[in-house]
Design a protein around this motif. Structure first.
Motif, PDB file in Angstrom:
ATOM      1  N   SER A  28       8.959  16.676  16.607  1.00 48.33           N
ATOM      2  CA  SER A  28       8.116  17.496  17.478  1.00 48.33           C
ATOM      3  C   SER A  28       8.507  17.363  18.940  1.00 48.33           C
ATOM      4  O   SER A  28       8.275  18.273  19.728  1.00 48.33           O
ATOM      5  N   ARG A  29       9.135  16.244  19.313  1.00 52.88           N
ATOM      6  CA  ARG A  29       9.541  16.045  20.711  1.00 52.88           C
ATOM      7  C   ARG A  29      10.878  16.689  21.043  1.00 52.88           C
ATOM      8  O   ARG A  29      11.151  16.957  22.209  1.00 52.88           O
ATOM      9  N   VAL A  30      11.716  16.967  20.048  1.00 52.15           N
ATOM     10  CA  VAL A  30      13.064  17.451  20.358  1.00 52.15           C
ATOM     11  C   VAL A  30      13.329  18.876  19.881  1.00 52.15           C
ATOM     12  O   VAL A  30      14.175  19.560  20.445  1.00 52.15           O
ATOM     13  N   CYS A  31      12.614  19.353  18.878  1.00 53.49           N
ATOM     14  CA  CYS A  31      12.938  20.646  18.259  1.00 53.49           C
ATOM     15  C   CYS A  31      12.102  21.786  18.821  1.00 53.49           C
ATOM     16  O   CYS A  31      10.894  21.641  19.036  1.00 53.49           O
ATOM     17  N   ASP A  32      12.753  22.929  19.011  1.00 50.42           N
ATOM     18  CA  ASP A  32      12.054  24.144  19.432  1.00 50.42           C
ATOM     19  C   ASP A  32      11.356  24.801  18.253  1.00 50.42           C
ATOM     20  O   ASP A  32      10.270  25.336  18.388  1.00 50.42           O
ATOM     21  N   ARG A  33      12.044  24.827  17.122  1.00 48.17           N
ATOM     22  CA  ARG A  33      11.501  25.411  15.891  1.00 48.17           C
ATOM     23  C   ARG A  33      11.596  24.374  14.790  1.00 48.17           C
ATOM     24  O   ARG A  33      12.517  23.568  14.777  1.00 48.17           O
TER      25      ARG A  33
END
Length: 190
Positions: free
Chosen positions: A148-153
């Motif tokens: 959740s901290r690194v991914c856009d989708r």
């Protein structure tokens, strides 16, 4: 799943499209670079040799390997043999090598495995900057907080099936968890 996407393992269903064209398994290596988790290639070679090999193989600008080694904090390990690296050191060296590959799509399996909190944060920073350079990163991450901290989708899988897909706000909306974290969202969907 990544092995199927990369064309290394046969799949029983599905297709891979790239730039609106079907991409046969035998042609995927032209668009995709897959960095599996837990590999230790060229164990008797040094980190410098491995990064130099990738820099040369992919005709990258001279010095790019050294710049990535510094970004991933493996520059002090350049003379170390691959076989002597800790799990976290190896992970950071392999990520540097993977980013030397010029492919527009990178499949990175468990990119934070073996890293401490600070290293994870630093690697996330480097990876977040890469899509701005025209690349797409697919990350397989079991730690949902990291995802959740690194991914856009996000694509959430359970027992081999997609149970949720979208941005974090879209997934929150889908589950009715206005303030829920990705872990809570996953549990609500499974």
């Amino acid at each position: 799943m990544f092995e199927c996407l990369a064309g290394l393992t046969p799949s029983d269903a599905g297709e891979v499209e790239f730039e609106e064209k079907l991409l046969a398994p035998s042609h995927r290596k032209q668009a995709l670079f897959y960095l599996p988790d837990g590999i230790r290639p060229w164990a008797d070679q040094s980190v410098a040799w491995m990064l130099g090999f990738f820099e040369s193989l992919y005709d990258r600008p001279n010095g790019e390997a050294a710049a990535l080694a510094k970004l991933f904090q493996v520059d002090a390990l350049m003379k170390s043999r691959i076989s002597t690296l800790s799990k976290g050191e190896l992970k950071r060296a392999m990520l540097a090598a993977g980013l030397l590959a010029p492919h527009p799509v990178l499949l990175l399996d468990e990119p934070f495995d073996g890293l401490d909190f600070r290293q994870t944060r630093d690697v996330m920073e480097v990876l977040r900057a890469h899509p701005a350079k025209g690349r797409t990163l697919f990350l397989s991450i079991h730690q949902l907080g990291d995802a959740s901290r690194v991914c856009d989708r996000l694509v959430l899988l359970s027992k081999g099936r997609v149970v949720g897909e979208g941005t974090l706000p879209e997934l929150r909306n889908q589950t009715g968890l206005a303030e829920g974290g990705l872990e809570e969202i996953f549990l609500a969907l499974t």
